[in-house]
Design a protein around this motif. Structure first.
Motif, PDB file in Angstrom:
ATOM      1  N   VAL A 421       0.875  -0.801  -0.265  1.00  8.83           N
ATOM      2  CA  VAL A 421      -0.460  -0.122   0.129  1.00  8.83           C
ATOM      3  C   VAL A 421       1.779   1.250  -0.582  1.00  8.83           C
ATOM      4  CG1 VAL A 421      -1.670   1.641   1.361  1.00  8.83           C
ATOM      5  CG2 VAL A 421      -2.100  -0.930   0.887  1.00  8.83           C
ATOM      6  N   TRP A 422       2.144   0.853   1.437  1.00 13.37           N
ATOM      7  CA  TRP A 422       2.451   2.513   1.021  1.00 13.37           C
ATOM      8  C   TRP A 422       3.547   2.824  -0.643  1.00 13.37           C
ATOM      9  CZ3 TRP A 422       1.578   6.442   3.482  1.00 13.37           C
ATOM     10  CH2 TRP A 422       1.391   6.354   5.096  1.00 13.37           C
ATOM     11  N   ASN A 423       3.746   1.767  -1.363  1.00 13.48           N
ATOM     12  CA  ASN A 423       4.820   1.655  -1.585  1.00 13.48           C
ATOM     13  C   ASN A 423       3.859   2.294  -3.091  1.00 13.48           C
ATOM     14  OD1 ASN A 423       6.887   0.857  -0.565  1.00 13.48           O
ATOM     15  ND2 ASN A 423       7.092  -1.274  -1.406  1.00 13.48           N
ATOM     16  N   VAL A 424       3.075   1.673  -3.498  1.00 10.81           N
ATOM     17  CA  VAL A 424       1.494   2.086  -4.830  1.00 10.81           C
ATOM     18  C   VAL A 424       1.492   4.258  -4.307  1.00 10.81           C
ATOM     19  CG1 VAL A 424       0.305   2.064  -5.800  1.00 10.81           C
ATOM     20  CG2 VAL A 424       0.788  -0.153  -5.344  1.00 10.81           C
ATOM     21  N   VAL A 425       0.842   4.023  -2.640  1.00 11.75           N
ATOM     22  CA  VAL A 425       0.757   5.661  -2.282  1.00 11.75           C
ATOM     23  C   VAL A 425       1.403   6.528  -3.005  1.00 11.75           C
ATOM     24  CG1 VAL A 425      -0.256   7.192  -0.515  1.00 11.75           C
ATOM     25  CG2 VAL A 425      -0.903   5.062  -1.000  1.00 11.75           C
ATOM     26  N   GLU A 426       2.845   6.404  -2.238  1.00 14.11           N
ATOM     27  CA  GLU A 426       4.206   6.613  -2.308  1.00 14.11           C
ATOM     28  C   GLU A 426       4.688   7.614  -4.179  1.00 14.11           C
ATOM     29  OE1 GLU A 426       6.453   9.246  -1.643  1.00 14.11           O
ATOM     30  OE2 GLU A 426       5.787   8.575  -0.278  1.00 14.11           O
ATOM     31  N   ASN A 427       4.165   6.551  -4.762  1.00 11.54           N
ATOM     32  CA  ASN A 427       5.137   6.627  -5.984  1.00 11.54           C
ATOM     33  C   ASN A 427       3.241   6.647  -7.737  1.00 11.54           C
ATOM     34  OD1 ASN A 427       7.941   6.049  -5.966  1.00 11.54           O
ATOM     35  ND2 ASN A 427       6.750   4.447  -4.974  1.00 11.54           N
ATOM     36  N   THR A 428       2.277   7.138  -6.899  1.00 14.80           N
ATOM     37  CA  THR A 428       0.953   7.648  -7.685  1.00 14.80           C
ATOM     38  C   THR A 428       0.766   9.486  -7.330  1.00 14.80           C
ATOM     39  OG1 THR A 428       0.205   5.272  -6.927  1.00 14.80           O
ATOM     40  CG2 THR A 428      -1.355   7.475  -8.509  1.00 14.80           C
ATOM     41  N   ASN A 429       0.600  10.148  -7.952  1.00 12.09           N
ATOM     42  CA  ASN A 429       0.045  11.467  -8.001  1.00 12.09           C
ATOM     43  C   ASN A 429      -1.321  11.451  -6.723  1.00 12.09           C
ATOM     44  OD1 ASN A 429       0.349  14.153  -8.488  1.00 12.09           O
ATOM     45  ND2 ASN A 429      -0.385  13.868  -9.755  1.00 12.09           N
ATOM     46  N   ILE A 430      -1.139  11.505  -5.772  1.00  8.40           N
ATOM     47  CA  ILE A 430      -2.702  12.166  -5.766  1.00  8.40           C
ATOM     48  C   ILE A 430      -3.088  13.927  -4.854  1.00  8.40           C
ATOM     49  CG2 ILE A 430      -4.080  12.058  -3.290  1.00  8.40           C
ATOM     50  CD1 ILE A 430      -1.611   9.335  -3.175  1.00  8.40           C
ATOM     51  N   ASP A 431      -3.395  14.165  -6.196  1.00  2.00           N
ATOM     52  CA  ASP A 431      -3.316  15.319  -6.123  1.00  2.00           C
ATOM     53  C   ASP A 431      -5.324  16.504  -5.820  1.00  2.00           C
ATOM     54  OD1 ASP A 431      -4.617  15.089  -8.930  1.00  2.00           O
ATOM     55  OD2 ASP A 431      -3.256  16.358  -9.368  1.00  2.00           O
ATOM     56  N   SER A 432      -6.017  15.018  -5.755  1.00  4.78           N
ATOM     57  CA  SER A 432      -7.024  15.382  -5.734  1.00  4.78           C
ATOM     58  C   SER A 432      -8.363  14.047  -4.888  1.00  4.78           C
ATOM     59  CB  SER A 432      -7.982  16.449  -7.126  1.00  4.78           C
ATOM     60  OG  SER A 432      -8.339  14.734  -7.655  1.00  4.78           O
ATOM     61  N   LEU A 433      -9.827  14.479  -5.154  1.00  6.32           N
ATOM     62  CA  LEU A 433     -10.095  13.090  -4.785  1.00  6.32           C
ATOM     63  C   LEU A 433      -9.824  12.303  -5.755  1.00  6.32           C
ATOM     64  CD1 LEU A 433     -13.152  14.630  -2.844  1.00  6.32           C
ATOM     65  CD2 LEU A 433     -11.595  12.844  -1.522  1.00  6.32           C
ATOM     66  N   THR A 434     -10.045  12.059  -7.637  1.00  5.61           N
ATOM     67  CA  THR A 434      -9.809  11.280  -8.272  1.00  5.61           C
ATOM     68  C   THR A 434      -9.017  10.451  -7.803  1.00  5.61           C
ATOM     69  OG1 THR A 434     -10.505  13.101  -9.314  1.00  5.61           O
ATOM     70  CG2 THR A 434      -9.408  10.787  -9.967  1.00  5.61           C
ATOM     71  N   PRO A 435      -7.986  10.785  -6.823  1.00  9.13           N
ATOM     72  CA  PRO A 435      -6.885   9.530  -7.659  1.00  9.13           C
ATOM     73  C   PRO A 435      -7.369   8.732  -5.795  1.00  9.13           C
ATOM     74  CG  PRO A 435      -5.572  11.863  -7.038  1.00  9.13           C
ATOM     75  CD  PRO A 435      -6.901  11.777  -7.636  1.00  9.13           C
ATOM     76  N   VAL A 436      -7.795   9.241  -4.877  1.00  8.52           N
ATOM     77  CA  VAL A 436      -8.383   8.870  -3.640  1.00  8.52           C
ATOM     78  C   VAL A 436      -9.419   7.780  -4.071  1.00  8.52           C
ATOM     79  CG1 VAL A 436      -9.200   9.391  -1.590  1.00  8.52           C
ATOM     80  CG2 VAL A 436      -7.634  10.753  -2.085  1.00  8.52           C
ATOM     81  N   SER A 437      -9.915   8.099  -5.027  1.00  2.17           N
ATOM     82  CA  SER A 437     -11.197   7.009  -5.060  1.00  2.17           C
ATOM     83  C   SER A 437     -10.730   5.687  -5.461  1.00  2.17           C
ATOM     84  CB  SER A 437     -12.570   7.844  -5.943  1.00  2.17           C
ATOM     85  OG  SER A 437     -13.627   6.749  -6.510  1.00  2.17           O
ATOM     86  N   SER A 438      -9.656   5.914  -6.691  1.00  2.00           N
ATOM     87  CA  SER A 438      -9.046   5.205  -7.457  1.00  2.00           C
ATOM     88  C   SER A 438      -8.690   3.935  -6.514  1.00  2.00           C
ATOM     89  CB  SER A 438      -8.658   6.092  -8.540  1.00  2.00           C
ATOM     90  OG  SER A 438      -7.726   4.740  -9.181  1.00  2.00           O
ATOM     91  N   LEU A 439      -7.606   4.727  -5.643  1.00  2.00           N
ATOM     92  CA  LEU A 439      -6.885   3.827  -4.825  1.00  2.00           C
ATOM     93  C   LEU A 439      -7.946   2.957  -3.686  1.00  2.00           C
ATOM     94  CD1 LEU A 439      -3.292   5.416  -4.508  1.00  2.00           C
ATOM     95  CD2 LEU A 439      -4.213   3.307  -6.076  1.00  2.00           C
TER      96      LEU A 439
END
Length: 580
Positions: A421-439
């Motif tokens: 989880v941390w490896n994926v989160v750290e290396n994903t651009n999380i700049d809005s609720l769109t990637p939040v929802s996706s992950l």
């Protein structure tokens, strides 16, 4: 042992009566409760007041119940009975005498003025011709001016005026026979040796009803009232030395106050209610995102009104001590009542593995490995002093889904899950609720897929390595694909795991350690390349030896032989001033 309770006492340690207060939260609760009650008076149906429970103790030759939970509802019921008896029964009627005697046995001990007021009111009769109850009562000879300084008494008078307003607008003015339809369940906790500490915790919530108290009442009323078989199943009552079986929904309400409260109480009682409420808001935010995956796309989640109410705006509401109401949560539970079972399991797991005996198995995994030297863990799930972020919501969702997916909590599997989880989160651009929802949706699907394969006998990493076969999403997260690739190598040879774990701790790589990997690479070749890569980079980027004279960048640039090789690429280093 069955006993007859002859008196109900609101003990000194309880907070004052609040349903008659004039603030927004209490007004909402008062209006909702009275509207539902008077609407029910038009029918012959039971009006469920849910459970009340407290400590039963002997007093002289009788037994009294000191309320632990239910003070607000019982006080309102006291006022409703008094008002209707006053309006519909004559002084000589036997029913009036029975009610007045019962009202005298409801004793308020929060303040001496409250005690005197309730005692006097129990036998008082008034003529309400064209006047409000509060006005008439304040003119009574026994009403002292000091009563106006007692918040419980002023709240009771406000409630009586609200009852009066609904009564005079009611077509049916013969409601006495309907009073018996107001029913509640009584549970004694007095014989289960609950400690005084529990008593204090349940009543250390300040002078007015907190948003969490209102939410808790709405939630327990809801799960106790719907026809969902798992809520009616008999389970062991959560109490010390108790062998009693009760229905799930009642046990859930007991655990809210007798067990799980400890998770949020450990930081002290000043804001534990707010932390408790935040936990539920964040839980339902994650579940709402997952439950709507086929209805609302990730991009539209940024403007979704429900998510804004239960999550985005929740933090500011907590600070302002405002209650949203239960409708949004009810809408989610109407479609997914099983989420209450997940809640029960999640909170039990947090209690067992993070609170009890100070194990902190979950807490320690709520920071990535590359931050371990500086941060021991993160308790944002139970502590509102730790700022909530999009990343933390994703992480929280991943924890919830892990607990839900497996029959029992495996600390080693959880450790590996949180590593991914941390490896994926750290290396994903999380700049809005769109990637939040996706992950959040992605992690839910992945861990349930892994859990299913593990139940069939596969290993954790072999199950993850098959994710591409289980997944139909053509646009897969790049960081997740790297984790799937790592999993396939670990499934082939578990000696890869400690090597990857060591590489991922690098403060600059932060989980992404396959940029120098070649397909089919041997373990020894990978270790050799890793040692070179570690030498080339430090926590700030390119290490000084390779930054001097731009040595590493020149070496990289020398490998490009066509303009297409460098099209849309930026070959630079953080320390470079003229990066363009």
């Amino acid at each position: 042992m069955k006993v007859k309770v002859s008196q109900i006492i609101i003990p000194k340690i309880q907070r004052p009566y609040a349903q008659g207060r004039l603030d927004g939260v209490c007004t909402y609760i008062r209006n909702t409760l009275l509207n539902e009650m008077f609407e029910n008076f038009k029918t012959d149906e039971i009006f469920d007041f849910n459970f009340i429970y407290g400590i039963v103790r002997p007093s002289n030759d009788e037994y009294v119940m000191e309320l632990l939970d239910g003070q607000q509802r019982m006080t309102t019921l006291f006022l409703v009975y008094w008002y209707i008896a006053n309006c519909e029964l004559t002084e000589d009627e036997e029913e009036n005498k029975v009610i007045r005697d019962a009202l005298h046995r409801f004793v308020y001990e929060t303040r001496s003025t409250s005690t005197v007021f309730c005692h006097k009111l129990a036998s008082y009769r008034i003529d309400l011709s064209g006047q409000t109850p509060s006005k008439v009562i304040r003119q009574a000879k026994w009403y002292f001016k000091s009563f106006d300084r007692d918040s419980t008494i002023t709240a009771m008078l406000t409630m009586l005026d609200a009852i009066h307003e609904r009564y005079i607008n009611q077509d049916n003015k013969a409601l006495y026979t309907k009073l018996a339809n107001i029913q509640f369940y009584v549970k004694s906790l007095g014989f289960f040796n609950l400690s005084e500490e529990l008593y204090i915790k349940m009543n250390a919530r300040g002078l007015q009803l907190s948003p969490f108290e209102n939410f808790k009442a709405d939630l327990t009323n809801y799960i106790g009232g719907i026809d969902y078989p798992p809520f009616k199943e008999q389970v062991p009552l959560y109490c010390k030395d108790s062998e009693e079986q009760v229905e799930f929904h009642f046990n859930f309400s007991v655990k809210l106050d007798a067990k799980w409260i400890d998770i949020f109480w450990r930081k002290g009682f000043e804001n534990f209610d707010a932390s408790y409420m935040s936990f539920f808001s964040r839980f339902f935010a994650c579940k709402y995102i997952i439950s709507t995956k086929d209805i609302i796309n990730d991009r539209d989640m940024r403007q979704d009104s429900t998510l804004r109410k239960i999550y985005t705006d929740a933090e500011s509401r907590t600070e302002a001590n405002e209650y949203l109401g239960f409708q949004e949560f009810k809408s989610i539970l109407t479609n997914h009542p099983e989420y209450v079972l997940t809640l029960d399991k999640v909170l039990d797991t947090f209690y067992q593995y993070d609170f009890k005996d100070s194990k902190k198995a979950i807490y320690e995994m709520l920071v990535p490995t590359w931050e371990k030297p500086s941060l021991e863990g993160d308790d944002f799930y139970s502590n509102i002093n730790t700022k909530m972020t999009h990343i933390k919501l994703i992480t929280f969702g991943a924890v919830i889904e892990f607990i839900e997916a497996f029959k029992s909590f495996d600390t080693e599997a959880f450790k590996q899950w949180m590593r991914i989880v941390w490896n994926v989160v750290e290396n994903t651009n999380i700049d809005s609720l769109t990637p939040v929802s996706s992950l959040i949706r992605k992690f839910s699907a992945i861990i349930h897929s892994i859990a299913k394969r593990l139940s069939d006998g596969d290993s954790f990493y072999y199950a993850l390595s098959l994710w591409k076969e289980d997944n139909t999403d053509e646009r897969e997260n790049r960081a997740l694909l790297e984790e799937v690739l790592k999993a396939s190598r670990i499934a082939e040879n578990d000696e890869w795991l400690p090597i990857f774990e060591d590489a991922e701790k690098h403060p600059y790589f932060r989980g992404m350690v396959m940029f120098f990997y070649k397909e089919g690479m041997s373990l020894s070749d990978y270790q050799h390349s890793l040692s070179l890569a570690k030498d080339m980079f430090d926590e700030s980027g390119i290490s000084p030896a390779y930054r001097q004279d731009h040595l590493l960048i020149r070496a990289i640039a020398s490998q490009f032989v066509t303009w297409d090789d460098i099209r849309n690429r930026f070959i630079t280093e953080r320390a470079e001033t003229n990066k363009y």
